[in-house]
Design a protein around this motif. Structure first.
Motif, mmCIF file in Angstrom:
data_model
loop_
_atom_site.group_PDB
_atom_site.id
_atom_site.type_symbol
_atom_site.label_atom_id
_atom_site.label_comp_id
_atom_site.label_asym_id
_atom_site.label_seq_id
_atom_site.Cartn_x
_atom_site.Cartn_y
_atom_site.Cartn_z
ATOM 1 N N SER A 353 -22.563 -40.637 4.831
ATOM 2 C CA SER A 353 -24.168 -40.537 4.218
ATOM 3 C C SER A 353 -24.505 -40.300 2.578
ATOM 4 O O SER A 353 -25.388 -41.499 2.034
ATOM 5 C CB SER A 353 -25.107 -39.429 5.063
ATOM 6 O OG SER A 353 -24.877 -37.736 4.367
ATOM 7 N N GLY A 356 -20.939 -43.165 1.249
ATOM 8 C CA GLY A 356 -20.060 -43.852 2.522
ATOM 9 C C GLY A 356 -19.206 -45.038 2.057
ATOM 10 O O GLY A 356 -17.728 -44.925 2.008
ATOM 11 N N ASP A 357 -19.479 -45.627 0.615
ATOM 12 C CA ASP A 357 -18.552 -46.837 0.437
ATOM 13 C C ASP A 357 -17.077 -46.186 -0.648
ATOM 14 O O ASP A 357 -15.885 -46.931 -0.742
ATOM 15 C CB ASP A 357 -19.208 -47.775 -1.354
ATOM 16 C CG ASP A 357 -20.472 -47.771 -0.432
ATOM 17 O OD1 ASP A 357 -20.218 -48.755 0.064
ATOM 18 O OD2 ASP A 357 -20.753 -48.007 -1.588
ATOM 19 N N HIS A 397 -25.250 -45.467 7.111
ATOM 20 C CA HIS A 397 -23.676 -46.131 6.431
ATOM 21 C C HIS A 397 -23.020 -46.972 7.508
ATOM 22 O O HIS A 397 -22.830 -47.062 8.496
ATOM 23 C CB HIS A 397 -22.537 -45.152 5.854
ATOM 24 C CG HIS A 397 -22.094 -45.973 4.704
ATOM 25 N ND1 HIS A 397 -20.922 -46.211 5.011
ATOM 26 C CD2 HIS A 397 -22.248 -46.072 3.534
ATOM 27 C CE1 HIS A 397 -20.026 -47.710 4.375
ATOM 28 N NE2 HIS A 397 -21.119 -47.020 3.477
#
Length: 867
Positions: A353, A356-357, A397
């Motif tokens: 959260s 997430g990337d 996400h």
């Protein structure tokens, strides 16, 4: 200008009849070092060695020869034999010129790193030189650097000693041991405790460089180093990580991370945890990285939650350049030190959260692996419920969607009975993200949809349009999955479809997880974080030990979980019958108190109820209440047994012995001392109004028709000894999985199972006091077949409302020659005759014990339904 140098004929000489010229020789040595062709090296290295060890060579030439030889050995590592060259190095180390010693030490460090054992004999000479510089301060004026005797030489000497971590092992330090070892300890102690802070930056840099190398030497010695020296080094580093100078903080953090890896040193490093957390917010990215490494190293079971929470909180404001590294290390720490894996799941979801990337595929893959491999407690149900809530919102996400799709597809059935979490709801919360995710996530969603549709009839009309529309997808993976899942039910039998879409087996546990390999790839083998990650924690060792025990038994591990109070568990009121002969034998023994005969009918009724009920009371009298809660998935089952003390005083030496027949693999776990392992240990004590608990994880390996026995023994404070032989409600129907067949398929299989060994039949008349057979009673019989015996009701097979037919598969954990699980198909027909007030139960299976077991349970359950 110096004369041209002639390099040839195995000689390094100046042009002009052999007249000695230092400048010419130095130029020739420099040229050879820079050219360093392989043929030239082979031809000239002996001459370079001769110049180096020659008594006629000047200090300037010796320095150049040593550095030239170092360059040559780097190009051709096997150029010099350490055994032959080491005696010459001894002579060189006796040179009084510190410039020569410095150059020779550069050469020696290069040679010793390649042939360490050959140069170990030089340690006494190295220690002598170091003691002269540190203890006696004997140094030529031109080699004093801000009143520090030749710091470059001291550093090289200490680096050489670091190559021999076992140098002080086995020596009685301070007890009249080897002179050079005592000298070495004195030198290192002097460097550590008498290095003073100077106002001069140059002097401080030189002194700190020597000090850090001394600490590195202590790190190299490891546990062989005296504890007081390790503690002193840790205190010094604690001061360094608090100074304002970033370079000193960087070195302090990096060295402390190395020192903390030594057994017994991490507690000293943990004292500086607050200071390290401050460095995590430093403006210098390199300092932040070293602080992160140190936090990673000092993390253990005691402080894991605090450190992980601090790192997660800092992740919100962390630079993008360090986020991926932080996420990876947080994930590793959460896994290594999670005493409760639910906390691990929560932590990873927080990571997703927040960043997430930066959560790579190996991280969420690891979550799936851990949840799948640990069915103990309610981890799988907890993960399913938590992820259901996480994807319920429209904004989450994509990685969360991937994890939720997999977990709900595998374990969503565990929460399907909860309000608002039905199979249909699970489909809706997942499908709302369909148009916002990439093709990789859609592929995972498709598999999840197929599993939901297999489990829940109401999901099939919702899933079918998705599959139909995506059959023409431009993505090959999405197209293939939709086409295969859509046509699966037409191409295969229901049993085959069920096998294909059942939950995935546990993943293989590898020596190094994908996260550790990722860390190794980014930081290298010598990183303190990599060393820490590859060292199993106590929590991981306990998990591995439990997993190994379970693998030996062929089943998954279990952990104790908190259960409801005894009274709530037993609300359904069920128990189990004991054999009359065993009870009579106990009553015939005057030293034991057994089960009264007047309790036997109630026990038999309760046992029969529990065979088709998930929980209830197994036995109850004025002394003791025994409750059972059991659940099964495929060939495996979990049985929780509770022993509640109803007596006015405590029950002592309380033991339970459970029979372990050949057809069951059993793993037992319970209150300390409760399980009787046959070693004569004292049992546990159960105080008044309290209970003990036993957990059983079982796996069936073959058909059977009897229930395992369980004997309970205990003593009261009055000296009475009680012995209660019972049976666990573990019968063959517990391991059934329903199969839905159409009338034609049912009758075809029914006829194919004809034969004396495959069929078991019995007629039973209901008691005279029963209410008779009517449609309401037949509805109860149908419910027993479907929900109690776990058979699939085959509609349309029965010509009259007085017949109930069902089909199921008896699951086992045994494997055939191809490695597939051995299962047994089972059919049952219950035919009622209202006029005669009687039933006929017929069972047909491929195994006679299965037929007999199903028939017995059916008869008893139908009889109880009439009372």
């Amino acid at each position: 200008m110096a004369p041209m140098t002639k390099v040839g004929g195995g000689k390094l000489s100046s042009k002009g009849g052999g007249v000695k010229n230092d400048a010419t020789q130095c130029l020739a040595l420099c040229s050879l070092a820079n050219i360093s062709g392989l043929e030239l090296i082979q031809a000239m290295h002996v001459e370079v060695q001769h110049i180096l060890v020659s008594k006629g060579s000047t200090e300037q030439v010796k320095k150049k020869a040593a550095l030239c030889l170092l360059r040559l050995t780097r190009t051709s590592p096997n150029l010099i034999s350490g055994r032959i060259f080491a005696p010459h190095v001894v002579q060189l180390l006796q040179d009084k010129h510190l410039g020569v010693l410095t150059s020779v030490m550069s050469l020696l460090n290069g040679l010793a790193s390649q042939q360490t054992e050959e140069y170990g004999v030089l340690i006494p000479n190295i220690v002598h030189i170091l003691s002269v510089l540190v203890l006696k301060k004997d140094c030529a004026r031109e080699y004093l650097y801000y009143r520090t005797p030749s710091p470059w030489l001291q550093i090289k000497l200490l680096k050489f000693l670091q190559l021999y971590p076992d140098a002080i092992e086995g020596h009685d330090i301070g007890m009249g041991g080897n002179d050079h070892i005592g000298q070495l300890i004195n030198v290192v102690t002097r460097i550590m405790f008498e290095t003073e802070v100077s106002d001069s930056i140059n002097k401080s840099n030189a002194d700190h460089a020597i000090l850090f190398e001394a600490v590195n030497l202590i790190v190299a010695w490891g546990t062989t180093c005296p504890p007081e020296m390790r503690e002193g080094a840790m205190n010094i580093l604690g001061k360094f990580i608090s100074v304002r100078e970033p370079n000193i903080r960087y070195l302090g953090l990096s060295t402390m991370a190395q020192l903390a890896q030594i057994d017994g040193s991490v507690e000293g490093a943990k004292k500086h945890q607050a200071t390290v957390l401050v460095s995590l917010k430093d403006a210098d990215i390199s300092v932040r990285r070293r602080a992160l490494d140190l936090l990673f190293v000092i993390c253990d079971t005691d402080n894991a939650e605090r450190i992980v929470d601090e790192l997660v909180a800092h992740l919100v404001v962390a630079d993008a350049s360090i986020r991926e590294e932080m996420v990876l290390k947080i994930a590793i720490l959460a896994e290594k030190y999670a005493t409760d894996l639910r906390w691990y799941v929560d932590t990873i979801l927080k990571l997703i959260s927040i960043s997430g990337d930066y959560v790579s595929d190996p991280i969420w893959h690891r979550v799936v692996q851990i949840v799948t491999n640990h069915p103990q407690g309610d981890l799988q149900g907890y993960a399913a419920a938590t992820l259901f809530l996480a994807v319920s919102t429209h904004r989450c996400h994509e990685t969360t969607v991937r994890v939720a799709a997999y977990i709900l597809g595998e374990f969503g059935f565990l929460i399907a009975e909860r309000p608002g979490m039905s199979g249909e709801e699970q489909f809706h919360v997942l499908h709302q993200h369909w148009y916002n995710v990439d093709t990789q996530t859609r592929s995972i969603l498709i598999s999840s949809y197929a599993k939901l549709a297999n489990l829940y009839e109401e999901c099939r009309p919702l899933v079918a349009p998705v599959f139909a529309k995506s059959k023409n997808s431009v993505d090959v993976e999405v197209q293939q999955r939709c086409a295969e899942y859509a046509s699966m039910r037409e191409a295969f039998s229901p049993e085959a479809v069920e096998d294909l879409l059942r939950e995935m087996p546990p993943f293989e546990d590898k020596r190094r997880s994908a996260l550790e390999l990722r860390l190794l790839e980014t930081e290298g083998e010598n990183s303190a974080a990599v060393t820490k990650a590859s060292t199993p924690s106590e929590v991981e060792q306990q998990r591995a030990m439990l997993n190994a025990q379970m693998m030996d038994e062929g089943m998954a591990p279990i952990d104790e979980q908190e259960e409801p109070e005894l009274e709530e568990e037993m609300a359904d009121g069920a128990a189990e019958a004991a054999e009359d002969e065993k009870i009579a034998a106990v009553e015939a023994n005057p030293t034991l108190v057994g089960i009264p005969k007047d309790l036997i009918p109630a026990m038999r009724k309760a046992f029969s109820n529990l065979c088709t009920s998930p929980s209830g009371v197994l036995f109850e009298n004025a002394m003791l209440q025994v409750g059972v809660k059991h659940e099964y998935v495929g060939a495996q089952g979990r049985i929780s047994v509770f022993f509640g003390n109803l007596h006015a005083t405590a029950l002592h030496n309380f033991k339970v012995k459970v029979d372990q027949p050949d057809h069951l693999r059993v793993q037992m776990q319970g209150t300390q001392g409760l399980i009787d392992d046959g070693e004569g240990d004292e049992g546990c004590s159960i105080e008044n109004k309290t209970q003990a608990k036993m957990l059983l994880l079982v796996e069936v390996t073959a058909p059977f028709d009897d229930a395992p026995s369980m004997r309970i023994t205990f003593e009261t404070e009055e000296g009475e000894r009680h012995d209660y032989p019972l049976r666990l409600p573990l019968v063959a129907t517990c391991f059934m999985e329903p199969v839905n067949l159409d009338p034609g398929a049912f009758m075809q299989r029914w006829k194919s199972l004809e034969g004396q060994d495959r069929e078991c039949q019995e007629v039973m008349r209901l008691p005279p006091n029963s209410s008779g057979i009517d449609e309401e009673y037949m509805s109860r019989v149908s419910n027993i077949i479907v929900n109690g015996l776990k058979f699939g009701r085959c509609e349309g097979v029965d010509p009259t409302p007085w017949t109930v037919s069902g089909a199921a598969t008896f699951r086992t954990g045994a494997k055939d020659v191809n490695g597939n699980n051995i299962n047994v198909g089972c059919l049952v027909r219950v035919e009622a005759n209202p006029k005669a007030n009687a039933f006929r139960v017929t069972t047909r299976t491929l195994h006679p014990l299965c037929s007999k077991a199903i028939k017995n349970v059916s008869l008893v359950s139908i009889k109880l339904a009439a009372l």
